[in-house]
Design a protein around this motif. Structure first.
Motif, PDB file in Angstrom:
ATOM      1  N   ILE A  57     -15.693   6.296   4.792  1.00  0.00           N
ATOM      2  CA  ILE A  57     -14.378   6.841   4.481  1.00  0.00           C
ATOM      3  C   ILE A  57     -14.177   8.106   5.305  1.00  0.00           C
ATOM      4  CG2 ILE A  57     -12.889   7.765   2.654  1.00  0.00           C
ATOM      5  CD1 ILE A  57     -14.549   6.093   0.673  1.00  0.00           C
ATOM      6  N   ASN A  58     -12.990   8.272   5.863  1.00  0.00           N
ATOM      7  CA  ASN A  58     -12.715   9.395   6.748  1.00  0.00           C
ATOM      8  C   ASN A  58     -12.414  10.666   5.960  1.00  0.00           C
ATOM      9  OD1 ASN A  58     -12.265  10.751   9.176  1.00  0.00           O
ATOM     10  ND2 ASN A  58     -10.072  10.328   9.112  1.00  0.00           N
ATOM     11  N   HIS A  59     -13.236  11.708   6.167  1.00  0.00           N
ATOM     12  CA  HIS A  59     -13.017  13.024   5.570  1.00  0.00           C
ATOM     13  C   HIS A  59     -12.892  14.026   6.721  1.00  0.00           C
ATOM     14  CE1 HIS A  59     -14.230  11.196   1.793  1.00  0.00           C
ATOM     15  NE2 HIS A  59     -15.402  10.869   2.305  1.00  0.00           N
TER      16      HIS A  59
ATOM     17  N   TYR B  89       0.847  -1.195   0.000  1.00  0.00           N
ATOM     18  CA  TYR B  89       0.000   0.000   0.000  1.00  0.00           C
ATOM     19  C   TYR B  89       0.883   1.245   0.000  1.00  0.00           C
ATOM     20  CZ  TYR B  89      -4.236  -2.651   1.209  1.00  0.00           C
ATOM     21  OH  TYR B  89      -5.304  -3.507   1.194  1.00  0.00           O
ATOM     22  N   PHE B  90       0.330   2.338  -0.509  1.00  0.00           N
ATOM     23  CA  PHE B  90       1.011   3.633  -0.438  1.00  0.00           C
ATOM     24  C   PHE B  90       0.004   4.702  -0.023  1.00  0.00           C
ATOM     25  CE2 PHE B  90      -0.483   3.051  -4.740  1.00  0.00           C
ATOM     26  CZ  PHE B  90      -0.952   4.293  -5.153  1.00  0.00           C
ATOM     27  N   HIS B  91       0.523   5.769   0.595  1.00  0.00           N
ATOM     28  CA  HIS B  91      -0.318   6.812   1.179  1.00  0.00           C
ATOM     29  C   HIS B  91      -0.718   7.846   0.127  1.00  0.00           C
ATOM     30  CE1 HIS B  91      -1.034  10.563   3.566  1.00  0.00           C
ATOM     31  NE2 HIS B  91      -1.695   9.707   4.307  1.00  0.00           N
ATOM     32  N   VAL B  92      -2.003   8.246   0.135  1.00  0.00           N
ATOM     33  CA  VAL B  92      -2.527   9.258  -0.792  1.00  0.00           C
ATOM     34  C   VAL B  92      -3.421  10.218  -0.007  1.00  0.00           C
ATOM     35  CG1 VAL B  92      -4.014   9.679  -2.800  1.00  0.00           C
ATOM     36  CG2 VAL B  92      -2.444   7.734  -2.802  1.00  0.00           C
ATOM     37  N   SER B  93      -3.276  11.509  -0.250  1.00  0.00           N
ATOM     38  CA  SER B  93      -4.152  12.491   0.389  1.00  0.00           C
ATOM     39  C   SER B  93      -4.747  13.417  -0.667  1.00  0.00           C
ATOM     40  CB  SER B  93      -3.391  13.315   1.432  1.00  0.00           C
ATOM     41  OG  SER B  93      -2.403  14.119   0.811  1.00  0.00           O
ATOM     42  N   TYR B  94      -5.938  13.917  -0.359  1.00  0.00           N
ATOM     43  CA  TYR B  94      -6.651  14.811  -1.276  1.00  0.00           C
ATOM     44  C   TYR B  94      -7.453  15.792  -0.435  1.00  0.00           C
ATOM     45  CZ  TYR B  94     -10.204  16.417  -4.595  1.00  0.00           C
ATOM     46  OH  TYR B  94     -11.041  17.199  -5.364  1.00  0.00           O
ATOM     47  N   HIS B  95      -7.487  17.071  -0.843  1.00  0.00           N
ATOM     48  CA  HIS B  95      -8.242  18.048  -0.068  1.00  0.00           C
ATOM     49  C   HIS B  95      -8.906  19.077  -0.970  1.00  0.00           C
ATOM     50  CE1 HIS B  95      -4.477  20.283  -0.719  1.00  0.00           C
ATOM     51  NE2 HIS B  95      -5.184  21.376  -0.522  1.00  0.00           N
ATOM     52  N   GLN B  96      -9.947  19.684  -0.440  1.00  0.00           N
ATOM     53  CA  GLN B  96     -10.575  20.868  -1.033  1.00  0.00           C
ATOM     54  C   GLN B  96     -10.718  21.894   0.084  1.00  0.00           C
ATOM     55  OE1 GLN B  96     -14.130  20.360  -3.368  1.00  0.00           O
ATOM     56  NE2 GLN B  96     -13.258  18.750  -4.630  1.00  0.00           N
TER      57      GLN B  96
ATOM     58  N   ARG C  88     -18.536  16.705   1.274  1.00  0.00           N
ATOM     59  CA  ARG C  88     -18.314  17.136   2.651  1.00  0.00           C
ATOM     60  C   ARG C  88     -17.894  18.609   2.686  1.00  0.00           C
ATOM     61  NH1 ARG C  88     -16.720  14.594   7.582  1.00  0.00           N
ATOM     62  NH2 ARG C  88     -17.126  16.160   9.174  1.00  0.00           N
ATOM     63  N   PHE C  89     -17.059  19.019   1.730  1.00  0.00           N
ATOM     64  CA  PHE C  89     -16.600  20.407   1.686  1.00  0.00           C
ATOM     65  C   PHE C  89     -17.751  21.363   1.381  1.00  0.00           C
ATOM     66  CE2 PHE C  89     -14.844  23.925  -0.962  1.00  0.00           C
ATOM     67  CZ  PHE C  89     -14.259  24.630   0.076  1.00  0.00           C
ATOM     68  N   GLU C  90     -18.599  21.010   0.418  1.00  0.00           N
ATOM     69  CA  GLU C  90     -19.735  21.878   0.093  1.00  0.00           C
ATOM     70  C   GLU C  90     -20.683  21.984   1.292  1.00  0.00           C
ATOM     71  OE1 GLU C  90     -20.065  23.737  -2.561  1.00  0.00           O
ATOM     72  OE2 GLU C  90     -18.239  22.943  -3.478  1.00  0.00           O
ATOM     73  N   ALA C  91     -20.879  20.878   2.011  1.00  0.00           N
ATOM     74  CA  ALA C  91     -21.719  20.925   3.211  1.00  0.00           C
ATOM     75  C   ALA C  91     -21.095  21.825   4.275  1.00  0.00           C
ATOM     76  CB  ALA C  91     -21.926  19.513   3.751  1.00  0.00           C
ATOM     77  N   TRP C  92     -19.772  21.808   4.390  1.00  0.00           N
ATOM     78  CA  TRP C  92     -19.053  22.667   5.332  1.00  0.00           C
ATOM     79  C   TRP C  92     -19.259  24.132   4.960  1.00  0.00           C
ATOM     80  CZ3 TRP C  92     -17.574  23.343   9.900  1.00  0.00           C
ATOM     81  CH2 TRP C  92     -16.412  24.002  10.304  1.00  0.00           C
ATOM     82  N   GLN C  93     -19.135  24.462   3.663  1.00  0.00           N
ATOM     83  CA  GLN C  93     -19.389  25.826   3.202  1.00  0.00           C
ATOM     84  C   GLN C  93     -20.829  26.251   3.456  1.00  0.00           C
ATOM     85  OE1 GLN C  93     -18.097  25.805  -1.006  1.00  0.00           O
ATOM     86  NE2 GLN C  93     -16.692  27.429  -0.421  1.00  0.00           N
ATOM     87  N   ASN C  94     -21.738  25.299   3.364  1.00  0.00           N
ATOM     88  CA  ASN C  94     -23.161  25.607   3.495  1.00  0.00           C
ATOM     89  C   ASN C  94     -23.625  25.596   4.947  1.00  0.00           C
ATOM     90  OD1 ASN C  94     -25.548  26.254   1.995  1.00  0.00           O
ATOM     91  ND2 ASN C  94     -26.356  24.232   2.472  1.00  0.00           N
TER      92      ASN C  94
END
Length: 283
Positions: free
Chosen positions: A245-247, A62-69, A117-123
């Motif tokens: 999935i953890n966001h 396995y290898f680590h991957v991250s993604y954010h908005q 999740r990001f759009e819900a956070w903005q809203n």
């Protein structure tokens, strides 16, 4: 938050990095979202498979991957320039040596969950008094366009969407209320009336065209391809629900003197998780 002043001519759709265009097939598109910079960074991680490791308990590499908005705001406090950012970060461990098609599905699954999740956070009540951007009509479909511009195999979806002229886009905008009041919680288009009578016509919900729908996110089978990450190790018990999935929500602060730091929020000055999770244990 898109405004009338952001509207640009559709002829510049593939050239300009910011602005707002209207398209006949996908409705309003935010060119900042549709640029695909986030998807490009995600693809680089998936292609490089950096620091891949073998984990005995899974019998896999396995290898680590991250993604954010995220969203940001600049200001001055006590005479100093301060940048504030807040957003959603998703970290997973991806199985090594997947096919390009499987990696695209991993990326889309991560993007789907993070973006919603990001759009819900903005809203949320913390921000919706200031911005109407959360789940604005153009946001999620623009994210999807950016994704397909990087992971897709066909023509540029911005051209396939059939962007209209500046004058036509202005006419559509002026015939409706600001697009931020039209909320869209799905990765599908909202089309506005383009023929008289247009005034205050409600947008029409449309399904995605085939050229923006041939890569599918994973469902319950995602654990065969990636797992939640904790301390850069794959874990299957992060939540009581094994399919979740953890966001993570986060915020960062930095001063004007701190420049050229990484786009990765985890390496920025003054990084804080807002709801840190740890693996779920049954007693």
């Amino acid at each position: 938050m898109s405004g009338r002043s952001d509207i640009t001519d559709g002829i510049f759709a593939t050239i300009r990095k910011t602005g707002l265009i209207y398209t006949e097939e996908l409705g309003w598109i935010d060119l900042g979202h549709a640029r695909g910079d986030d998807a490009r960074a995600l693809k680089a991680q998936l292609d490089n498979e950096s620091s891949s490791r073998y984990f005995d308990e899974f019998g896999e590499w396995y290898f680590h991957v991250s993604y954010h908005q995220e969203m940001g705001k600049k200001g001055r406090i006590l005479g100093s320039n301060i940048s504030f950012h807040t957003g959603v970060n998703t970290q997973v461990m991806v199985r090594a040596c997947l096919s390009p098609e499987a990696k695209a599905r991993v990326a889309l699954t991560m993007m789907y969950g993070t973006a919603k999740r990001f759009e819900a956070w903005q809203n949320s009540i913390l921000f919706n008094w200031y911005t109407d951007s959360g789940f604005s009509a153009e946001d999620l479909v623009s994210d999807l366009v950016g994704f397909y511009r990087v992971f897709g195999t066909g023509p540029d979806p911005l051209w396939l969407a059939r962007p209209v002229s500046y004058e036509s886009a202005l006419h559509i905008w002026d015939s409706h209320d600001p697009i931020g009041i039209y909320k869209n919680t799905k990765f599908s288009p909202l089309l506005f009336l383009t023929k008289t009578p247009m005034k205050y016509g409600q947008p029409i919900k449309r399904n995605l065209p085939s050229w923006l729908n041939y890569i599918k996110p994973f469902g319950s089978e995602y654990s065969n391809f990636f797992l939640n990450s904790y301390k850069e190790r794959p874990v299957t018990n992060f939540f009581a629900d094994p399919l979740k999935i953890n966001h993570e929500l986060y915020r960062t602060f930095s001063s004007g003197s701190e420049i050229n730091y990484s786009d990765d929020p985890f390496t920025r000055p003054m990084y804080f998780l807002l709801n840190p999770h740890q693996p779920y244990y049954r007693w």
